[in-house]
Design an enzyme around this catalytic site. Structure first.
Site, short mmCIF file in Angstrom:
data_model
loop_
_atom_site.label_atom_id
_atom_site.label_comp_id
_atom_site.label_asym_id
_atom_site.label_seq_id
_atom_site.Cartn_x
_atom_site.Cartn_y
_atom_site.Cartn_z
N GLY A 51 0.78 -1.24 0.00
CA GLY A 51 0.00 0.00 0.00
C GLY A 51 0.80 1.29 0.00
O GLY A 51 0.32 2.33 -0.44
N GLU A 106 4.26 4.13 5.81
CA GLU A 106 3.07 3.27 5.76
C GLU A 106 1.93 4.04 5.10
O GLU A 106 1.86 5.27 5.18
CB GLU A 106 2.73 2.84 7.20
CG GLU A 106 1.48 2.02 7.39
CD GLU A 106 1.51 0.66 6.70
OE1 GLU A 106 1.68 0.61 5.48
OE2 GLU A 106 1.27 -0.35 7.40
N ASP A 107 1.03 3.30 4.47
CA ASP A 107 -0.12 3.97 3.84
C ASP A 107 -1.13 4.45 4.88
O ASP A 107 -1.54 5.61 4.86
CB ASP A 107 -0.79 3.04 2.81
CG ASP A 107 -1.14 1.65 3.36
OD1 ASP A 107 -0.85 1.38 4.55
OD2 ASP A 107 -1.70 0.83 2.61
N ASP A 110 -4.56 1.94 11.17
CA ASP A 110 -5.96 1.71 11.52
C ASP A 110 -6.00 1.30 13.00
O ASP A 110 -5.97 2.15 13.88
CB ASP A 110 -6.47 0.61 10.56
CG ASP A 110 -7.94 0.30 10.70
OD1 ASP A 110 -8.72 1.20 11.00
OD2 ASP A 110 -8.32 -0.88 10.49
N LYS A 138 -6.48 6.53 11.22
CA LYS A 138 -7.87 6.50 11.73
C LYS A 138 -7.78 6.40 13.25
O LYS A 138 -7.83 5.30 13.81
CB LYS A 138 -8.61 5.27 11.21
CG LYS A 138 -8.85 5.22 9.72
CD LYS A 138 -9.68 3.96 9.42
CE LYS A 138 -9.62 3.56 7.99
NZ LYS A 138 -10.19 2.22 7.75
N PHE A 159 -13.73 2.68 5.17
CA PHE A 159 -12.75 1.91 4.41
C PHE A 159 -12.45 2.66 3.12
O PHE A 159 -13.34 2.97 2.34
CB PHE A 159 -13.27 0.50 4.11
CG PHE A 159 -12.17 -0.41 3.65
CD1 PHE A 159 -11.25 -0.92 4.56
CD2 PHE A 159 -12.02 -0.71 2.31
CE1 PHE A 159 -10.21 -1.74 4.14
CE2 PHE A 159 -10.98 -1.53 1.88
CZ PHE A 159 -10.07 -2.04 2.80
N VAL A 160 -11.16 2.98 2.92
CA VAL A 160 -10.78 3.81 1.78
C VAL A 160 -9.84 3.07 0.83
O VAL A 160 -9.14 2.13 1.23
CB VAL A 160 -10.11 5.13 2.25
CG1 VAL A 160 -11.10 5.99 3.02
CG2 VAL A 160 -8.87 4.85 3.10
N ARG A 172 -5.85 0.49 -6.48
CA ARG A 172 -4.57 1.11 -6.05
C ARG A 172 -4.17 2.25 -6.97
O ARG A 172 -3.46 3.17 -6.57
CB ARG A 172 -3.43 0.08 -6.10
CG ARG A 172 -3.48 -0.98 -5.05
CD ARG A 172 -2.14 -1.72 -5.03
NE ARG A 172 -2.24 -3.02 -4.42
CZ ARG A 172 -2.24 -3.26 -3.11
NH1 ARG A 172 -2.14 -2.27 -2.26
NH2 ARG A 172 -2.33 -4.48 -2.64
P1 5GP Z 1 -3.81 -1.95 11.32
O1 5GP Z 1 -2.91 -3.07 11.71
O2 5GP Z 1 -3.33 -0.58 11.73
O3 5GP Z 1 -5.23 -2.21 11.76
O4 5GP Z 1 -3.93 -2.00 9.75
C1 5GP Z 1 -2.98 -1.49 8.90
C2 5GP Z 1 -3.18 -2.05 7.52
O5 5GP Z 1 -4.55 -2.35 7.29
C3 5GP Z 1 -2.82 -1.03 6.46
O6 5GP Z 1 -1.47 -1.13 6.10
C4 5GP Z 1 -3.73 -1.43 5.32
O7 5GP Z 1 -3.13 -2.45 4.57
C5 5GP Z 1 -4.95 -1.98 5.99
N1 5GP Z 1 -6.05 -1.00 6.13
C6 5GP Z 1 -6.54 -0.44 7.25
N2 5GP Z 1 -7.54 0.41 6.99
C7 5GP Z 1 -7.66 0.40 5.64
C8 5GP Z 1 -8.54 1.11 4.74
O8 5GP Z 1 -9.38 1.93 5.09
N3 5GP Z 1 -8.35 0.82 3.42
C9 5GP Z 1 -7.43 -0.06 2.95
N4 5GP Z 1 -7.36 -0.24 1.65
N5 5GP Z 1 -6.60 -0.74 3.77
C10 5GP Z 1 -6.73 -0.49 5.10
#
Ligand code: 5GP
Length: 186
Positions: A51, A106-107, A110, A138, A159-160, A172
């Site tokens: 991402g 990082e993209d 969450d 977020k 969710f984006v 993407r």
């Molecule tokens: P975390 O471990 O912080 O919950 O999740 C991080 C990863 O979840 C990000 O690197 C991404 O791959 C995915 N992710 C979390 N929220 C989103 C979202 O809104 N859209 C997308 N496409 N991926 C997300």
């Protein structure tokens, strides 16, 4: 002449959250902040696949000082939109971290589980410093104490996709960030 019908894929998207112009302006601001900290440190920027690739490539082209890049790949959500909380390294770094100033790119953050676990793994390799730069965050979704050092945009719990972010490997390529309709992934 009527209005062109929406393409199939467009029906999955609810709205544009961040335009290409907003993203590019913010990336330029973030690059200026990063230059203040890293200009003389020859940093190692680590992109988290897949991402972050669009963000990483735009960001590094605005950092006009010597740096290196590397890539890691963690286990991802796969075809789901929920985090499993389990983090595995599927592709490891090619460079040593000991004594380096490392910036993890990082993209999106969450729940924070992925980055928190990844930072633990990387700290064991004894970098001189380790900071996190993400395009999107977020905060309302956080499950662990993970506050990225550089954040492009704080966004609501939706969710984006786009600008590198996918849903089941789609979208993407979008130059902007769009919200996916909940019914598209439920
Ligand atoms: P975390 O471990 O912080 O919950 O999740 C991080 C990863 O979840 C990000 O690197 C991404 O791959 C995915 N992710 C979390 N929220 C989103 C979202 O809104 N859209 C997308 N496409 N991926 C997300």
């Amino acid at each position: 002449m009527g209005i062109a019908p929406a393409a199939d894929w467009e029906h999955d998207l609810a709205s544009v959250l961040l335009t290409e112009e907003q993203i590019q302006a913010r990336v330029a601001e973030m690059a200026a902040e990063l230059a203040d900290e890293y200009r003389d440190k020859h940093p190692l920027l680590i992109g988290v696949l897949k991402g972050s690739i669009v963000f990483l490539s735009d960001l590094m082209r605005r950092l006009c000082f010597p740096l290196e890049i590397d890539l890691v790949c963690c286990s991802s959500y796969g075809h789901s939109s929920e985090s499993s909380g389990e983090v595995r390294l599927r592709l490891d770094l090619s460079k040593e971290l000991a004594g380096r100033h490392v910036l993890l790119v990082e993209d999106i953050v969450d729940t924070g589980l992925t980055l928190s676990r990844l930072c633990d793994l990387l700290r064991e390799r004894q970098p001189a410093s380790l900071k996190v730069c993400c395009l999107l965050s977020k905060p309302s979704r956080r499950e662990v104490d993970m506050q990225p050092d550089y954040v492009g945009f704080e966004i609501p719990d939706e969710f984006v996709v786009g600008y590198g972010l996918d849903y089941a490997e789609r979208y993407r390529w979008l130059p902007h960030v769009a919200v996916v309709k909940p019914e598209a992934y439920r």
